[in-house]
Each structure stands twice: as C-alpha cells, then as structure tokens.
Motif scaffolding. Sequence first.
Motif, short mmCIF file in Angstrom:
data_model
loop_
_atom_site.label_atom_id
_atom_site.label_comp_id
_atom_site.label_asym_id
_atom_site.label_seq_id
_atom_site.Cartn_x
_atom_site.Cartn_y
_atom_site.Cartn_z
N GLN A 135 0.86 -1.17 -0.10
CA GLN A 135 0.10 0.48 -0.12
C GLN A 135 1.64 1.54 0.03
O GLN A 135 2.17 0.90 0.58
CB GLN A 135 -0.98 -0.23 1.24
CG GLN A 135 -0.45 -0.20 2.98
CD GLN A 135 -0.95 -0.30 3.64
OE1 GLN A 135 -2.12 0.58 3.62
NE2 GLN A 135 -0.85 -0.35 4.81
N ASN A 136 0.09 2.09 -0.76
CA ASN A 136 1.38 3.95 -0.41
C ASN A 136 -0.16 4.74 -0.93
O ASN A 136 -1.18 4.11 -0.29
CB ASN A 136 2.08 3.47 -2.10
CG ASN A 136 1.75 3.39 -2.53
OD1 ASN A 136 0.68 3.84 -3.53
ND2 ASN A 136 1.92 2.45 -4.26
N LEU A 137 0.02 6.01 -1.08
CA LEU A 137 -0.03 6.93 -1.04
C LEU A 137 -1.68 6.92 -2.21
O LEU A 137 -2.87 7.69 -2.15
CB LEU A 137 0.53 8.23 -0.92
CG LEU A 137 1.20 8.44 -0.12
CD1 LEU A 137 1.95 9.71 -0.86
CD2 LEU A 137 0.46 8.48 1.14
N LEU A 138 -1.54 6.14 -3.64
CA LEU A 138 -2.29 6.23 -3.99
C LEU A 138 -3.21 4.95 -4.58
O LEU A 138 -4.21 4.96 -4.96
CB LEU A 138 -1.48 6.82 -5.89
CG LEU A 138 -0.96 8.24 -5.31
CD1 LEU A 138 -0.38 8.42 -6.85
CD2 LEU A 138 -1.51 9.07 -5.46
N ALA A 139 -2.30 4.01 -4.05
CA ALA A 139 -2.82 3.03 -4.37
C ALA A 139 -2.34 1.72 -3.46
O ALA A 139 -1.88 1.52 -2.37
CB ALA A 139 -2.41 1.89 -4.91
N THR A 140 -3.82 0.24 -3.65
CA THR A 140 -2.98 -0.68 -2.61
C THR A 140 -3.26 -1.76 -3.14
O THR A 140 -4.72 -1.98 -3.98
CB THR A 140 -4.90 -0.70 -0.76
OG1 THR A 140 -4.62 0.01 -0.46
CG2 THR A 140 -4.24 -2.58 -0.61
#
Length: 294
Positions: A135-140
Amino acid sequence: MWEQIQITVRNLVLSDSMLSLLASTLILIVAILALRNLINRYLAKHVPVTEVRRRWMVQSRSALLLLLTLGLIIIWGEELRTLALSIVAIAVAFVVATKELILCLIGSLVKTAARSFDLGDRIQIKDFRGDVIDQNLLATTIMEVGPGKITHQRTGRTTIIPNSLFVSEPLINESFTHDYVFHVFTVPFKREEDWHGAQQAFLASAQRHCASYLEEVRRYMNKVSIRRGLEVPSVDPRVTIQVPTAGEVHLVVRVPAKSGERGFIEQSMLTEVLLQNDFSVKQKAEENREEAGN
C-alpha cells in the motif's frame, strides 16, 4: 537586438483605462508622500518631547500605509476582481483535472486515520477481495482470493485498488481479529432431506477440528475484547438453521479457525461429513421405517 527592443516597445500599447489607473496610482502615492512629509514637519515643530514625537511618527506612518492600501484597493478593485476570478477558474480546472489523484490522497488519509487494515489482512471492497500485500499514498495492492466471496484460496492474480474507493465505498476486513477468526459457511439442504442429522454431524465435526486450540482461541478473544472494549463472544462451534425459501433449509456453520486455515478447515469438514453420511431422501425414509418397526 536594439532594433528588436524598439519594435517591442512600439507595439506595447496601453489602453486608456490602464493609463487612468496608473495615473491615479501615481497621484495617490505622491499625495501620501506629501502628507507624510507635512506630518513629520508638523511633529518636529510642535512636539518637543522625543518619545512622544517618535510614537506619533510611527502611528502616522502606519495610518498612511493603511490609507495607501485602501486607496490602491479602490483604484485597482475591478482589476483585482478579474484576477481573482481568473485564479478561481484556474483552481477549479486544476481540481477537476486532478480529482482522482486528490481522492486517492484523501482515501489514503482516511484508511490510515481509521486504521482500517494492515499488511496481510484479508479485505473486501466492492467486488475486490484479497490479502493486502502492498500500500502507498495512491493505491493498495491485494493478492486476489476467490473466485467469489465465499472461497478462501488465492487465484495467483494481484489487484491494484485506487485509494479513492476507501472514501466512497464500505470496506470489509475479514482479519479484524488477526490470529484467530470466526469462519462461517453455509450448506444447503432440501426440506425433505435429513438436515437435522446433517446439523448434528457438522457440529460434531467442527468440535473435533477445533478441539486442540479452542481454549487458546477463548483466551485470545478475551484479550481482543478487553483491548477493544467489546463484549466477549462465544467461541464454541455452532450450527444454526436458516429457511430462505419454503422448500430449503440452510445450515450455517460457524467455527473458530486460525486466520490462514479457514479454507482448509471448511474443506476438511465438508469432505468428512459428506463422505461419511448420506442425508438423501431415500436414506431418511429407510431410517424412518426402521424406527417405526422398532
């Protein structure tokens, strides 16, 4: 090069309204400077005390600066309004162009603030279901589990979910209790079949499969309930009955299981019970005749 500059200057033509605004601004600045000079001279002649004179000079300078600001706002008000509208239009266009990106960032904040899930949890949102692997700031990113919503085997495919979904869609976390979970599956029967015998058989099978770790599950659920302020749930296996239609009986089996063994324990119980028992209409009729003969 000099000729090019001269051509540019000749082509630079100011409108009458712009010239009027520039002239008004120049007159205002000159008037403020002249007024400040007069005030300083007056204070120097009529206020002999140095501290008082300095205080009046500072206050007069602040008042003149405020007067200059108000005058510029009045003079350039229409131009400032036009500039503000342009800035708003640019901001709206920027928001529209980056709407999904902004929603993804907001979704990341929402799931982080709510602590919706951690790496390794099994989640479901809309039609996407699987184990969280990144997971990151834009997508999982999840490792897909399926097919469907009731199976527990990985398909080998990954799904990248934009975080914007976490803003507008409800999220199901199937690993809320992490180490141990309550696994539920449904076994349908016809009304005339021996569903009561199947109920007893599934209950006995569930008790056998979880007997080795049932006390450990009970202690773990007590800890989770105390930590989260929840009522302590019953961890004993159970088989309940549902009647979705007039001709069907569904057995809802609930059994505690280790987080990674839900599919295994379900398949083990189904294989054991269905191989060792016959719940058909014919078998039930024979049992009824034997009971009647006795």
